[in-house]
Each structure stands twice: as structure tokens, then as C-alpha cells.
Design a protein around this motif. Structure first.
Motif, PDB file in Angstrom:
ATOM      1  N   ALA A 281       0.811  -1.218   0.000  1.00  0.00           N
ATOM      2  CA  ALA A 281       0.000   0.000   0.000  1.00  0.00           C
ATOM      3  C   ALA A 281       0.840   1.262   0.000  1.00  0.00           C
ATOM      4  O   ALA A 281       0.282   2.366  -0.061  1.00  0.00           O
ATOM      5  N   MET A 282       2.161   1.133   0.066  1.00  0.00           N
ATOM      6  CA  MET A 282       3.046   2.289   0.149  1.00  0.00           C
ATOM      7  C   MET A 282       3.740   2.507  -1.190  1.00  0.00           C
ATOM      8  O   MET A 282       4.499   1.654  -1.635  1.00  0.00           O
ATOM      9  N   PRO A 283       3.512   3.643  -1.859  1.00  0.00           N
ATOM     10  CA  PRO A 283       4.254   3.923  -3.099  1.00  0.00           C
ATOM     11  C   PRO A 283       5.758   4.004  -2.822  1.00  0.00           C
ATOM     12  O   PRO A 283       6.189   4.513  -1.788  1.00  0.00           O
ATOM     13  N   ALA A 284       6.535   3.503  -3.759  1.00  0.00           N
ATOM     14  CA  ALA A 284       7.983   3.446  -3.553  1.00  0.00           C
ATOM     15  C   ALA A 284       8.591   4.829  -3.410  1.00  0.00           C
ATOM     16  O   ALA A 284       9.531   5.026  -2.621  1.00  0.00           O
ATOM     17  N   TYR A 285       8.077   5.807  -4.154  1.00  0.00           N
ATOM     18  CA  TYR A 285       8.694   7.134  -4.078  1.00  0.00           C
ATOM     19  C   TYR A 285       8.402   7.817  -2.736  1.00  0.00           C
ATOM     20  O   TYR A 285       9.201   8.631  -2.263  1.00  0.00           O
ATOM     21  N   ILE A 286       7.272   7.477  -2.098  1.00  0.00           N
ATOM     22  CA  ILE A 286       6.995   8.017  -0.764  1.00  0.00           C
ATOM     23  C   ILE A 286       7.999   7.462   0.237  1.00  0.00           C
ATOM     24  O   ILE A 286       8.548   8.190   1.072  1.00  0.00           O
ATOM     25  N   LEU A 287       8.249   6.159   0.155  1.00  0.00           N
ATOM     26  CA  LEU A 287       9.244   5.549   1.032  1.00  0.00           C
ATOM     27  C   LEU A 287      10.625   6.141   0.773  1.00  0.00           C
ATOM     28  O   LEU A 287      11.400   6.368   1.708  1.00  0.00           O
ATOM     29  N   ALA A 288      10.942   6.401  -0.493  1.00  0.00           N
ATOM     30  CA  ALA A 288      12.236   7.006  -0.824  1.00  0.00           C
ATOM     31  C   ALA A 288      12.353   8.408  -0.232  1.00  0.00           C
ATOM     32  O   ALA A 288      13.421   8.789   0.274  1.00  0.00           O
TER      33      ALA A 288
ATOM     34  N   PRO B 203      26.556   5.335   4.201  1.00  0.00           N
ATOM     35  CA  PRO B 203      26.103   4.938   2.855  1.00  0.00           C
ATOM     36  C   PRO B 203      25.236   6.006   2.215  1.00  0.00           C
ATOM     37  O   PRO B 203      24.420   6.646   2.881  1.00  0.00           O
ATOM     38  N   GLU B 204      25.419   6.174   0.908  1.00  0.00           N
ATOM     39  CA  GLU B 204      24.666   7.165   0.148  1.00  0.00           C
ATOM     40  C   GLU B 204      23.307   6.589  -0.233  1.00  0.00           C
ATOM     41  O   GLU B 204      23.226   5.604  -0.974  1.00  0.00           O
ATOM     42  N   ILE B 205      22.243   7.189   0.268  1.00  0.00           N
ATOM     43  CA  ILE B 205      20.913   6.673  -0.001  1.00  0.00           C
ATOM     44  C   ILE B 205      20.461   7.039  -1.410  1.00  0.00           C
ATOM     45  O   ILE B 205      19.722   6.297  -2.064  1.00  0.00           O
ATOM     46  N   ALA B 206      20.898   8.201  -1.916  1.00  0.00           N
ATOM     47  CA  ALA B 206      20.546   8.623  -3.270  1.00  0.00           C
ATOM     48  C   ALA B 206      21.501   7.966  -4.263  1.00  0.00           C
ATOM     49  O   ALA B 206      22.398   8.601  -4.824  1.00  0.00           O
ATOM     50  N   SER B 207      21.314   6.691  -4.495  1.00  0.00           N
ATOM     51  CA  SER B 207      22.200   5.903  -5.350  1.00  0.00           C
ATOM     52  C   SER B 207      21.433   4.696  -5.856  1.00  0.00           C
ATOM     53  O   SER B 207      20.267   4.469  -5.491  1.00  0.00           O
ATOM     54  N   ILE B 208      22.095   3.893  -6.689  1.00  0.00           N
ATOM     55  CA  ILE B 208      21.463   2.681  -7.197  1.00  0.00           C
ATOM     56  C   ILE B 208      21.187   1.705  -6.055  1.00  0.00           C
ATOM     57  O   ILE B 208      20.158   1.020  -6.045  1.00  0.00           O
ATOM     58  N   GLY B 209      22.078   1.669  -5.063  1.00  0.00           N
ATOM     59  CA  GLY B 209      21.843   0.817  -3.905  1.00  0.00           C
ATOM     60  C   GLY B 209      20.635   1.261  -3.104  1.00  0.00           C
ATOM     61  O   GLY B 209      19.856   0.432  -2.617  1.00  0.00           O
ATOM     62  N   GLY B 210      20.473   2.576  -2.945  1.00  0.00           N
ATOM     63  CA  GLY B 210      19.300   3.083  -2.243  1.00  0.00           C
ATOM     64  C   GLY B 210      18.012   2.778  -2.982  1.00  0.00           C
ATOM     65  O   GLY B 210      16.999   2.434  -2.365  1.00  0.00           O
ATOM     66  N   ALA B 211      18.033   2.898  -4.307  1.00  0.00           N
ATOM     67  CA  ALA B 211      16.843   2.574  -5.094  1.00  0.00           C
ATOM     68  C   ALA B 211      16.503   1.094  -4.979  1.00  0.00           C
ATOM     69  O   ALA B 211      15.325   0.718  -4.882  1.00  0.00           O
ATOM     70  N   VAL B 212      17.525   0.232  -4.990  1.00  0.00           N
ATOM     71  CA  VAL B 212      17.298  -1.203  -4.815  1.00  0.00           C
ATOM     72  C   VAL B 212      16.652  -1.479  -3.460  1.00  0.00           C
ATOM     73  O   VAL B 212      15.695  -2.262  -3.348  1.00  0.00           O
ATOM     74  N   LEU B 213      17.151  -0.828  -2.420  1.00  0.00           N
ATOM     75  CA  LEU B 213      16.606  -1.032  -1.077  1.00  0.00           C
ATOM     76  C   LEU B 213      15.151  -0.579  -0.994  1.00  0.00           C
ATOM     77  O   LEU B 213      14.294  -1.297  -0.456  1.00  0.00           O
ATOM     78  N   MET B 214      14.851   0.603  -1.525  1.00  0.00           N
ATOM     79  CA  MET B 214      13.484   1.119  -1.447  1.00  0.00           C
ATOM     80  C   MET B 214      12.505   0.222  -2.192  1.00  0.00           C
ATOM     81  O   MET B 214      11.439  -0.123  -1.685  1.00  0.00           O
ATOM     82  N   LEU B 215      12.858  -0.154  -3.413  1.00  0.00           N
ATOM     83  CA  LEU B 215      11.954  -0.994  -4.199  1.00  0.00           C
ATOM     84  C   LEU B 215      11.822  -2.393  -3.599  1.00  0.00           C
ATOM     85  O   LEU B 215      10.742  -2.999  -3.661  1.00  0.00           O
ATOM     86  N   SER B 216      12.890  -2.906  -3.022  1.00  0.00           N
ATOM     87  CA  SER B 216      12.814  -4.228  -2.389  1.00  0.00           C
ATOM     88  C   SER B 216      11.870  -4.204  -1.194  1.00  0.00           C
ATOM     89  O   SER B 216      11.078  -5.136  -0.995  1.00  0.00           O
ATOM     90  N   LEU B 217      11.933  -3.137  -0.396  1.00  0.00           N
ATOM     91  CA  LEU B 217      11.070  -3.035   0.786  1.00  0.00           C
ATOM     92  C   LEU B 217       9.600  -2.873   0.405  1.00  0.00           C
ATOM     93  O   LEU B 217       8.721  -3.249   1.185  1.00  0.00           O
ATOM     94  N   VAL B 218       9.332  -2.328  -0.778  1.00  0.00           N
ATOM     95  CA  VAL B 218       7.952  -2.109  -1.204  1.00  0.00           C
ATOM     96  C   VAL B 218       7.394  -3.301  -1.979  1.00  0.00           C
ATOM     97  O   VAL B 218       6.218  -3.651  -1.837  1.00  0.00           O
ATOM     98  N   LEU B 219       8.224  -3.960  -2.774  1.00  0.00           N
ATOM     99  CA  LEU B 219       7.742  -4.971  -3.708  1.00  0.00           C
ATOM    100  C   LEU B 219       7.880  -6.411  -3.223  1.00  0.00           C
ATOM    101  O   LEU B 219       7.336  -7.316  -3.874  1.00  0.00           O
ATOM    102  N   TYR B 220       8.571  -6.655  -2.111  1.00  0.00           N
ATOM    103  CA  TYR B 220       8.757  -8.042  -1.688  1.00  0.00           C
ATOM    104  C   TYR B 220       7.448  -8.772  -1.383  1.00  0.00           C
ATOM    105  O   TYR B 220       7.395 -10.010  -1.448  1.00  0.00           O
ATOM    106  N   PRO B 221       6.310  -8.070  -1.035  1.00  0.00           N
ATOM    107  CA  PRO B 221       5.077  -8.823  -0.783  1.00  0.00           C
ATOM    108  C   PRO B 221       4.606  -9.663  -1.964  1.00  0.00           C
ATOM    109  O   PRO B 221       3.905 -10.661  -1.763  1.00  0.00           O
ATOM    110  N   TYR B 222       4.958  -9.304  -3.206  1.00  0.00           N
ATOM    111  CA  TYR B 222       4.588 -10.145  -4.343  1.00  0.00           C
ATOM    112  C   TYR B 222       5.195 -11.542  -4.186  1.00  0.00           C
ATOM    113  O   TYR B 222       4.524 -12.558  -4.390  1.00  0.00           O
ATOM    114  N   VAL B 223       6.467 -11.579  -3.827  1.00  0.00           N
ATOM    115  CA  VAL B 223       7.136 -12.864  -3.625  1.00  0.00           C
ATOM    116  C   VAL B 223       6.647 -13.516  -2.338  1.00  0.00           C
ATOM    117  O   VAL B 223       6.452 -14.740  -2.285  1.00  0.00           O
ATOM    118  N   TYR B 224       6.439 -12.730  -1.313  1.00  0.00           N
ATOM    119  CA  TYR B 224       5.979 -13.273  -0.030  1.00  0.00           C
ATOM    120  C   TYR B 224       4.631 -13.986  -0.182  1.00  0.00           C
ATOM    121  O   TYR B 224       4.454 -15.105   0.330  1.00  0.00           O
TER     122      TYR B 224
END
Length: 270
Positions: free
Chosen positions: A93-100, A132-153
């Protein structure tokens, strides 16, 4: 007569859903050669590389979070499990950009956490410590993983719940440890469902624009919006979108190949 009408209705639906893809293809044909050559030689490799890195990172992150949480909530009994199995779906229910936005406000240099650390340890400049720099490819991976993992769950948990208890009990009676039962019995049987959830996750990650743009990671979706709005080149944006379509088709074909003829098996439970 009914068969003919149902076939006509099915063909009509296919035609309606095929219109966006066909229009995208026709738009891409009108792209000017010079503009596309400039994009393909300058920014397109960056867009493609970041998109692929994002997919690999999000795939690994969602697999780890979704499969482990699905396995634990499906096959183990512990305090709060019934609450947790529902709460683990809430990130959908949380948009990824809001979490970012929230994490960037908390973790950037002028954010709450780093400011508190500098005050506590009397650090003056960024050279005095590493963060760690949050505004990076690693930060984007973390944000999207935290939002999208329920599909796999959700798909993984459904597969684990429907598995035969007899197979797990037989493995335990033969001396297999919990880790071995997971890797050699439960996980292979749940692979088709996990692959389906992972394919949905990666398609969502590939189409994400808000989180990647907010964290300063230029991906294919960022390039599509920029080519259309900033450069005024909808045909070039359509060509970039076609690359994204090819990636999505590749994900679907990979999921079907991974699934093969396998399916979830349901047997008697306790």
C-alpha cells in the motif's frame, strides 16, 4: 454459435489490449535517425545499465525477504505470527517514491540520523566518517525491495502452505536439519510460485519512475519521460519504451521456462 461468439469476443479483447503495443511500435518507426543515434551513444547505455542493475538488486532483495518471511510464517508457530503474516503485506500500500522521500529525509547528510551522529561524536565534515549514500542505485534497490517483496511473499507463502506435510516430516525423520529441509524439500517444490511472484516484482521495478527519479538514478523509465517531456521527442521515447517491453517479455518467458510443467501440489495436512 456460442463458440463463434466467444472466439470473436476473445479476439476483440486481444485487439483492444494490443492497441497500445502496436501504437508504440508505430511511433518508434518515426524516430529521427540523428536524435536516436545521439541518445543511443550517450545516455541509452546508462539507462540500460542502471535498469538491469536495479532488476538484479531488487530480484535478490525481494527473494530474500519474501521467501524467508513466507517460509517462516507458513511452517512455524511463534508469538505474533498471525499478526505478522498480514502485516508483511502492508508495504504493497506504500508507493515506492513516498518511502524514498522518507528515507532520504532521515538518512541524507542533513537528515535526522546523520545530524544526531555528528552531534554525538563531534564530527564536523563528511570526511570524518563514512555513511552509505541513499541517493544511489543501492538506495533505489533497497526502497523498491522493501515495497515490492510482498509479491514474492504472497506467492511463496501460498506455495509453502499448500505443500505436503508428509514430505517435510519424511525429511526430518531421515535426519535432515531445518536448513536442509528448506533448501532441498520446501524450496524446490515452491519454485514455480516464487518465480511467478518474482516476475511480477521485476516488472513493477522495471516500470518504476518515481523512486528512481527521486533518488537520482537514471533508468529507462526516466529516459522515456525525459525524451518525451524535456526533449519533445515522443518517437525516441517510444523506442526506449520498446526496450522496456522487450525486458518485460523476457521476464515473462523466463518465468514460464522456470515453471515448466511444475505446479503446486496439495496433500493432506495435520
Amino acid at each position: 454459435m456460442r463458440i463463434l461468439s466467444s472466439n470473436f469476443f476473445a479476439l476483440l479483447l486481444v485487439g483492444v489490449f494490443a492497441v497500445p503495443a502496436l501504437s508504440l511500435f508505430l511511433m518508434a518507426l518515426d524516430a529521427e535517425t540523428e536524435i536516436w543515434a545521439h541518445l543511443s551513444s550517450t545516455v541509452f547505455p546508462v539507462y540500460l545499465r542502471n535498469s538491469l542493475l536495479l532488476l538484479v538488486g531488487v530480484g535478490a532483495g525481494t527473494l530474500m525477504l519474501g521467501v524467508v518471511s513466507g517460509f517462516l510464517t507458513a511452517l512455524f508457530e511463534f508469538p505474533g505470527r498471525r499478526w505478522l503474516e498480514w502485516m508483511l503485506m502492508l508495504p504493497m500500500a506504500m508507493p515506492a517514491y513516498i518511502l524514498a522521500m522518507v528515507y532520504l529525509e532521515l538518512l541524507e547528510y542533513s537528515g535526522t540520523l546523520q545530524s544526531a551522529l555528528r552531534d554525538f561524536f563531534s564530527w564536523k565534515t563528511p570526511a570524518d566518517y563514512w555513511f552509505p549514500e541513499i541517493a544511489s542505485i543501492g538506495g533505489a534497490v533497497l526502497m523498491l525491495s522493501l515495497v515490492l517483496y510482498p509479491y514474492v511473499y504472497l506467492t511463496a507463502r501460498a506455495a509453502f502452505v499448500s505443500q505436503s506435510v508428509c514430505a517435510l516430516e519424511a525429511a526430518r525423520s531421515l535426519g535432515a536439519s531445518s536448513a536442509r529441509r528448506f533448501w532441498q524439500v520446501a524450496l524446490p517444490a515452491a519454485r514455480p510460485a516464487i518465480a511467478a511472484g518474482l516476475a511480477l516484482t521485476l516488472m513493477e521495478a522495471a516500470a518504476d519512475y518515481g523512486a528512481a527519479e527521486f533518488l537520482g538514478v537514471p533508468t529507462l523509465t526516466f529516459g522515456i519521460v525525459r525524451a518525451w517531456q524535456s526533449f519533445g521527442e515522443p518517437a525516441a521515447a517510444a523506442r526506449l519504451a520498446l526496450v522496456l517491453v522487450v525486458i518485460v517479455i523476457a521476464l515473462i518467458l523466463t518465468e514460464r521456462h522456470t515453471r515448466g510443467r511444475a505446479g503446486s501440489q496439495q496433500s493432506s495436512t495435520r
